[in-house]
Design an enzyme around this catalytic site. Structure first.
Site, PDB file in Angstrom:
ATOM      1  N   ILE A  86      -9.588   1.390  -3.553  1.00  0.00           N
ATOM      2  CA  ILE A  86      -8.726   0.240  -3.302  1.00  0.00           C
ATOM      3  C   ILE A  86      -8.429  -0.379  -4.661  1.00  0.00           C
ATOM      4  O   ILE A  86      -9.324  -0.529  -5.491  1.00  0.00           O
ATOM      5  CB  ILE A  86      -9.345  -0.774  -2.313  1.00  0.00           C
ATOM      6  N   VAL A  88      -5.742  -3.366  -6.668  1.00  0.00           N
ATOM      7  CA  VAL A  88      -4.695  -4.379  -6.678  1.00  0.00           C
ATOM      8  C   VAL A  88      -4.329  -4.641  -8.135  1.00  0.00           C
ATOM      9  O   VAL A  88      -5.204  -4.845  -8.980  1.00  0.00           O
ATOM     10  CB  VAL A  88      -5.163  -5.684  -5.989  1.00  0.00           C
ATOM     11  N   GLY A  94      -6.128 -12.247  -6.246  1.00  0.00           N
ATOM     12  CA  GLY A  94      -6.331 -13.615  -5.790  1.00  0.00           C
ATOM     13  C   GLY A  94      -5.338 -14.049  -4.735  1.00  0.00           C
ATOM     14  O   GLY A  94      -5.305 -15.222  -4.356  1.00  0.00           O
ATOM     15  N   ILE A  97      -4.367  -9.727  -1.166  1.00  0.00           N
ATOM     16  CA  ILE A  97      -3.728  -8.434  -0.952  1.00  0.00           C
ATOM     17  C   ILE A  97      -4.771  -7.373  -0.612  1.00  0.00           C
ATOM     18  O   ILE A  97      -4.589  -6.585   0.320  1.00  0.00           O
ATOM     19  CB  ILE A  97      -2.875  -8.047  -2.175  1.00  0.00           C
ATOM     20  N   GLY A  98      -5.892  -7.343  -1.331  1.00  0.00           N
ATOM     21  CA  GLY A  98      -6.959  -6.399  -1.009  1.00  0.00           C
ATOM     22  C   GLY A  98      -7.487  -6.621   0.399  1.00  0.00           C
ATOM     23  O   GLY A  98      -7.701  -5.670   1.157  1.00  0.00           O
ATOM     24  N   ASN A 125     -19.637  -3.229 -11.077  1.00  0.00           N
ATOM     25  CA  ASN A 125     -18.423  -3.939 -10.682  1.00  0.00           C
ATOM     26  C   ASN A 125     -18.787  -5.132  -9.793  1.00  0.00           C
ATOM     27  O   ASN A 125     -18.582  -5.123  -8.583  1.00  0.00           O
ATOM     28  CB  ASN A 125     -17.456  -2.987  -9.978  1.00  0.00           C
ATOM     29  N   TYR A 132     -16.270  -7.804  -1.566  1.00  0.00           N
ATOM     30  CA  TYR A 132     -16.663  -7.124  -0.329  1.00  0.00           C
ATOM     31  C   TYR A 132     -17.652  -7.963   0.476  1.00  0.00           C
ATOM     32  O   TYR A 132     -17.539  -8.060   1.702  1.00  0.00           O
ATOM     33  CB  TYR A 132     -17.244  -5.740  -0.627  1.00  0.00           C
TER      34      TYR A 132
END
Length: 165
Positions: A86, A88, A94, A97-98, A125, A132
């Protein structure tokens, strides 16, 4: 700002591959990417596609992508979805969109009988991990991903195992 999420088509192969390269570059792994646009075209858009992808656009401009495929849990006894990548674009982060792409993938999966969504995230990360977690996608402390690739995979596939008589 009009955000649209749509199913990727074969015409999006270059966008998908460029996003994969940017994603890898973002985690200092650009040199590890060996896929080509032709690989994505061949394996994602033929008679038996190995994956699907969503494309996010903002006012018609590419904003991100989510690449995923079906999976199955023998422990749950149910099908699911595995999100492979995934991404963006930085200027669109922000803006949910994700989250919208993951929601669309989950919605489509649920309609096809999926009962869960899984993904992996690089250990360093922390931004993605927080994102998530915010969505309710929990880190699994009892699982570690193992893999075998390239020549080692071919050697395993070709290995002759002595059979008991």
């Amino acid at each position: 700002m009009a955000i649209a999420i749509r199913q990727a088509t074969i015409d999006d192969v270059a966008l998908l591959h460029r996003a994969i390269l940017k994603l890898a570059d973002g985690v200092s792994a650009a040199l590890k990417v060996r896929s080509t646009p032709d690989d994505l075209r061949r394996h994602g858009f033929g008679d038996n596609p190995a994956f699907e992808a969503q494309i996010a656009e903002v006012d018609g401009d590419f904003a991100g992508m989510c690449l995923y495929f079906p999976s199955f849990s023998t422990w749950r006894g149910k099908p699911g979805i595995y999100v492979q990548d995934i991404f963006v674009e930085e200027q669109f982060r922000g803006r949910q969109i994700g989250e919208r792409m993951l929601q669309t993938v989950a919605e489509q999966g649920l309609a096809k009988g999926a009962a869960y969504l899984r993904l992996s995230v690089d250990a360093d990360n922390h931004g993605a991990q927080g994102f998530y977690t915010h969505l309710g996608i929990e880190w699994s402390q009892w699982e570690h991903i193992h893999g075998i690739y390239g020549d080692a995979f071919i050697a395993l596939a070709a290995r002759e195992i002595e059979r008991e008589r």
